[in-house]
Design a protein around this motif. Structure first.
Motif, PDB file in Angstrom:
ATOM      1  N   ARG A 304      13.759   4.195 -11.300  1.00  0.00           N
ATOM      2  CA  ARG A 304      14.819   4.781 -10.399  1.00  0.00           C
ATOM      3  C   ARG A 304      14.325   6.114  -9.885  1.00  0.00           C
ATOM      4  N   ALA A 305      13.321   6.783 -10.380  1.00  0.00           N
ATOM      5  CA  ALA A 305      12.787   7.997 -10.079  1.00  0.00           C
ATOM      6  C   ALA A 305      12.016   8.208  -8.961  1.00  0.00           C
ATOM      7  N   LEU A 306      11.301   7.137  -8.302  1.00  0.00           N
ATOM      8  CA  LEU A 306      10.753   7.391  -7.034  1.00  0.00           C
ATOM      9  C   LEU A 306      11.830   6.993  -5.945  1.00  0.00           C
ATOM     10  N   THR A 307      12.104   7.888  -5.175  1.00  0.00           N
ATOM     11  CA  THR A 307      13.030   7.595  -4.131  1.00  0.00           C
ATOM     12  C   THR A 307      12.556   7.981  -2.928  1.00  0.00           C
ATOM     13  N   ASP A 308      13.213   7.440  -1.874  1.00  0.00           N
ATOM     14  CA  ASP A 308      13.008   7.838  -0.310  1.00  0.00           C
ATOM     15  C   ASP A 308      12.848   9.204  -0.151  1.00  0.00           C
ATOM     16  N   GLU A 309      13.551  10.044  -0.779  1.00  0.00           N
ATOM     17  CA  GLU A 309      13.489  11.738  -0.568  1.00  0.00           C
ATOM     18  C   GLU A 309      12.202  12.073  -1.341  1.00  0.00           C
ATOM     19  N   VAL A 310      11.633  11.641  -2.382  1.00  0.00           N
ATOM     20  CA  VAL A 310      10.481  11.955  -2.943  1.00  0.00           C
ATOM     21  C   VAL A 310       9.259  11.644  -2.096  1.00  0.00           C
ATOM     22  N   MET A 311       9.174  10.334  -1.356  1.00  0.00           N
ATOM     23  CA  MET A 311       8.128   9.933  -0.635  1.00  0.00           C
ATOM     24  C   MET A 311       8.129  10.649   0.666  1.00  0.00           C
ATOM     25  N   ASN A 312       9.399  10.967   1.431  1.00  0.00           N
ATOM     26  CA  ASN A 312       9.418  11.972   2.410  1.00  0.00           C
ATOM     27  C   ASN A 312       9.020  13.117   2.152  1.00  0.00           C
ATOM     28  N   ALA A 313       9.228  13.892   1.014  1.00  0.00           N
ATOM     29  CA  ALA A 313       8.581  15.228   0.685  1.00  0.00           C
ATOM     30  C   ALA A 313       7.048  14.949   0.398  1.00  0.00           C
ATOM     31  N   MET A 314       6.511  13.787   0.087  1.00  0.00           N
ATOM     32  CA  MET A 314       4.982  13.648  -0.195  1.00  0.00           C
ATOM     33  C   MET A 314       4.513  13.484   1.255  1.00  0.00           C
ATOM     34  N   SER A 315       5.140  12.677   2.186  1.00  0.00           N
ATOM     35  CA  SER A 315       4.723  12.654   3.607  1.00  0.00           C
ATOM     36  C   SER A 315       4.793  13.740   4.323  1.00  0.00           C
ATOM     37  N   ARG A 316       5.333  14.752   4.054  1.00  0.00           N
ATOM     38  CA  ARG A 316       5.079  16.072   4.789  1.00  0.00           C
ATOM     39  C   ARG A 316       3.717  16.953   4.186  1.00  0.00           C
ATOM     40  N   THR A 317       2.919  16.232   3.519  1.00  0.00           N
ATOM     41  CA  THR A 317       1.627  16.678   2.943  1.00  0.00           C
ATOM     42  C   THR A 317       0.545  15.543   3.271  1.00  0.00           C
ATOM     43  N   GLN A 318      -0.362  16.172   3.065  1.00  0.00           N
ATOM     44  CA  GLN A 318      -1.849  15.182   3.300  1.00  0.00           C
ATOM     45  C   GLN A 318      -2.297  14.703   1.876  1.00  0.00           C
ATOM     46  N   TYR A 319      -2.459  13.510   1.477  1.00  0.00           N
ATOM     47  CA  TYR A 319      -3.180  12.972   0.345  1.00  0.00           C
ATOM     48  C   TYR A 319      -4.472  12.410   0.911  1.00  0.00           C
ATOM     49  N   LYS A 320      -5.318  12.916   1.310  1.00  0.00           N
ATOM     50  CA  LYS A 320      -6.502  12.433   2.119  1.00  0.00           C
ATOM     51  C   LYS A 320      -7.361  12.039   0.978  1.00  0.00           C
ATOM     52  N   ARG A 321      -7.449  12.117  -0.400  1.00  0.00           N
ATOM     53  CA  ARG A 321      -8.555  11.962  -1.109  1.00  0.00           C
ATOM     54  C   ARG A 321      -7.759  10.612  -2.080  1.00  0.00           C
ATOM     55  N   LEU A 322      -6.459  10.200  -1.598  1.00  0.00           N
ATOM     56  CA  LEU A 322      -5.777   9.205  -2.387  1.00  0.00           C
ATOM     57  C   LEU A 322      -6.286   7.956  -2.227  1.00  0.00           C
ATOM     58  N   GLU A 323      -7.054   7.097  -3.182  1.00  0.00           N
ATOM     59  CA  GLU A 323      -7.384   5.753  -3.221  1.00  0.00           C
ATOM     60  C   GLU A 323      -6.724   4.632  -3.766  1.00  0.00           C
ATOM     61  N   THR A 324      -6.107   5.033  -4.891  1.00  0.00           N
ATOM     62  CA  THR A 324      -5.259   3.895  -5.621  1.00  0.00           C
ATOM     63  C   THR A 324      -3.810   4.579  -5.829  1.00  0.00           C
ATOM     64  N   LEU A 325      -2.907   3.570  -5.479  1.00  0.00           N
ATOM     65  CA  LEU A 325      -1.490   3.920  -5.493  1.00  0.00           C
ATOM     66  C   LEU A 325      -0.665   2.485  -6.223  1.00  0.00           C
ATOM     67  N   ASP A 326      -0.058   3.018  -7.075  1.00  0.00           N
ATOM     68  CA  ASP A 326       0.814   1.637  -7.847  1.00  0.00           C
ATOM     69  C   ASP A 326       2.157   2.181  -7.728  1.00  0.00           C
ATOM     70  N   VAL A 327       2.940   1.519  -6.740  1.00  0.00           N
ATOM     71  CA  VAL A 327       4.519   2.074  -6.827  1.00  0.00           C
ATOM     72  C   VAL A 327       5.418   0.646  -7.034  1.00  0.00           C
ATOM     73  N   HIS A 328       4.659  -0.453  -7.773  1.00  0.00           N
ATOM     74  CA  HIS A 328       5.757  -1.589  -7.879  1.00  0.00           C
ATOM     75  C   HIS A 328       6.753  -1.198  -9.116  1.00  0.00           C
ATOM     76  N   SER A 329       7.710  -2.114  -9.027  1.00  0.00           N
ATOM     77  CA  SER A 329       8.762  -1.964  -9.897  1.00  0.00           C
ATOM     78  C   SER A 329       9.453  -0.535  -9.776  1.00  0.00           C
ATOM     79  N   ASN A 330       9.376  -0.131  -8.437  1.00  0.00           N
ATOM     80  CA  ASN A 330      10.369   1.081  -8.192  1.00  0.00           C
ATOM     81  C   ASN A 330      11.279   0.513  -7.116  1.00  0.00           C
ATOM     82  N   PHE A 331      12.512   0.706  -7.451  1.00  0.00           N
ATOM     83  CA  PHE A 331      13.668  -0.083  -6.752  1.00  0.00           C
ATOM     84  C   PHE A 331      14.494   1.088  -5.812  1.00  0.00           C
TER      85      PHE A 331
END
Length: 486
Positions: A304-331
């Motif tokens: 429940r912790a990862l929400t659209d609000e969190v991801m929108n805040a992350m989208s306002r910056t650049q994660y140019k080095r991010l290679e691995t992302l696991d967001v499964h089991s986030n509802f």
């Protein structure tokens, strides 16, 4: 050893192996022996004096993997005694070991830099063992994970004397007082992997922060008494810290919000299955860690912790080095927000695990269209997405894919699935593993037959199509396991 002679024909005299091999220069024999297992090198040493001399050349025994040897016999003691000056790394993971062998290793392997004892078991224990002051004086990497009871106690005295250790793996070893002494004396520690340790708590994080300014990687997976009170000091004192693995700890949300994550230089973070984290904790944490390469968020805060609000805040910056992302089991995230984040912020993403966020064919297409460099993709069941649709989207947008895993998908039209799979395998020449698990009856019962048909149709015997699970995430680069592999 493999018999190098040709089959003998009737009435034909065949020269012996020895005559043929004698003509080879010793440099060539040494090169051949380089590709022989260490166990077979021991057998080769019995052939003749020349082979014995070459088989024990110090260049062949620098990395001594002794798993599979008969470690209870006197021969192994003689072997270790003979090769001890040459050995730089030794692997005894999972072995049942006489304590006399440990004594020989400690006393005679003076150049040993890496010692792996993960899951080992020691027989005929002698607690009267007292190592010399200069024993293992060059040891830098030590793995004692999954050692329990008396097997742990053997090394407590030795551990306190090893001041040169840089990379340490421990499990449920010792008491709180023992850990205090160890961490306070290991000022050279760069990597600490403490897993499922019931003795480890926030006070030890504080000791590490105070004593180990060179700390670069800290894994506390399963250490249930770590709540995060020492995080501010850890980030302040350990300016080189890049990897922080906290899976299944009891990190509390208020400790995340009270920590200044803007000063952190983290590139790898795992907070999966940390149930005490909420949205506000992630808001204080993730938007400030723009240098991340590896991010594990599965089931964070009970999903429940990862929400659209969190991801929108992350989208306002650049994660140019991010290679691995696991967001499964986030509802609490939607496909639209996830696609936006991936499209705008993650140009280098190569590994992605998603679950219920992607719930339509259009969202799947939008997601993969922005991931042209994707190599590893894991997705769980969506009722509105057909199996063949996943194959088609991957084929069109991700032709560098290497691993594809579908969990709990359903195939209504088996013939169409087969066609789409043939097209996928034909187009994606780098694809090596396709895992299909938890599917409905046609795919589950006919998968082996389907795999054979696809391999024959595409002439791709190098690909594995099965229900065998694969762990897609390669794990952090800066960790104890990567040190030993290198």
């Amino acid at each position: 050893m493999v018999n190098l002679a040709k089959p003998e024909k009737k009435n034909q005299k065949v020269p012996s192996n020895g005559n043929k091999m004698d003509k080879l220069p010793e440099s060539i024999l040494l090169r051949i022996f380089y590709f022989v297992s260490l166990k077979d090198l021991g057998h080769a040493s019995l052939v003749c004096r020349q082979w014995r001399r070459i088989a024990y050349d110090n260049t062949l025994w620098r990395n001594a993997d002794l798993r599979g040897f008969n470690l209870k016999s006197d021969r192994i003691l003689a072997l270790v005694d003979r090769i001890s000056p040459s050995v730089l790394a030794m692997n005894l993971n999972g072995c049942s070991i006489k304590f006399s062998l440990i004594v020989v290793i400690v006393e005679k392997c003076v150049n040993l830099r890496s010692l792996r004892l993960q899951g080992a078991h020691f027989t005929d224990l002698s607690h009267e063992f007292r190592p010399r002051n200069n024993s293992l004086r060059n040891l830098e990497n030590l793995d004692l994970r999954f050692l329990y009871g008396d097997d742990c106690k053997v090394f407590m005295t030795l551990l306190k004397e090893l001041k040169t250790i840089q990379c340490l793996g421990i499990d449920n070893i010792g008491s709180t007082a023992d850990l205090d002494i160890i961490f306070a004396s290991f000022s050279n520690l760069r990597i600490v992997h403490c897993q499922n340790c019931a003795s480890f708590n926030d006070a030890h994080v504080d000791i590490l922060a105070r004593s180990c300014p060179n700390l670069e990687s800290l894994c506390l997976a399963g250490c249930i008494y770590v709540t995060g009170t020492s995080f501010p000091r850890l980030l302040t004192e350990c300016r080189r810290l890049k990897t922080l693995m906290l899976s299944c700890t009891r990190v509390r949300n208020q400790h995340l919000t009270r920590t200044d994550w803007g000063q952190a230089r983290l590139t790898e973070l795992d907070i999966s299955y940390c149930y005490g984290i909420a949205e506000s904790g992630l808001m204080a944490l993730l938007p400030k860690l723009t240098g991340l390469r590896y991010l594990q968020l599965s089931f964070c805060g009970w999903g429940r912790a990862l929400t659209d609000e969190v991801m929108n805040a992350m989208s306002r910056t650049q994660y140019k080095r991010l290679e691995t992302l696991d967001v499964h089991s986030n509802f609490n995230i939607t496909g639209e927000t996830l696609c936006k984040f991936v499209r705008n912020s993650c140009p280098e993403l190569t590994t992605l695990c998603v679950g219920s966020a992607i719930n339509s064919s259009e969202e799947l297409e939008s997601l993969l269209n922005g991931l042209r460099s994707l190599k590893h993709f894991y997705i769980t069941k969506q009722a509105s997405i057909r199996t063949e649709t996943v194959f088609d989207c991957v084929k069109r947008f991700c032709q560098h894919i290497e691993t594809l895993a579908l969990y709990n998908f359903y195939a209504v039209n088996r013939h169409r699935v087969e066609e789409a799979l043939v097209e996928l395998v034909s187009a994606c020449r780098f694809l090596k593993v396709l895992c299909i698990r938890g599917t409905n009856v046609p795919l589950r019962t006919e998968l082996a037959h389907l795999a054979n048909k696809v391999k024959n149709a595409t002439k791709r015997n190098d690909i594995e199509i099965s229900r065998r699970p694969h762990f897609l995430l390669t794990g952090p680069k800066l960790c104890l396991d990567s040190v030993f592999k290198s």
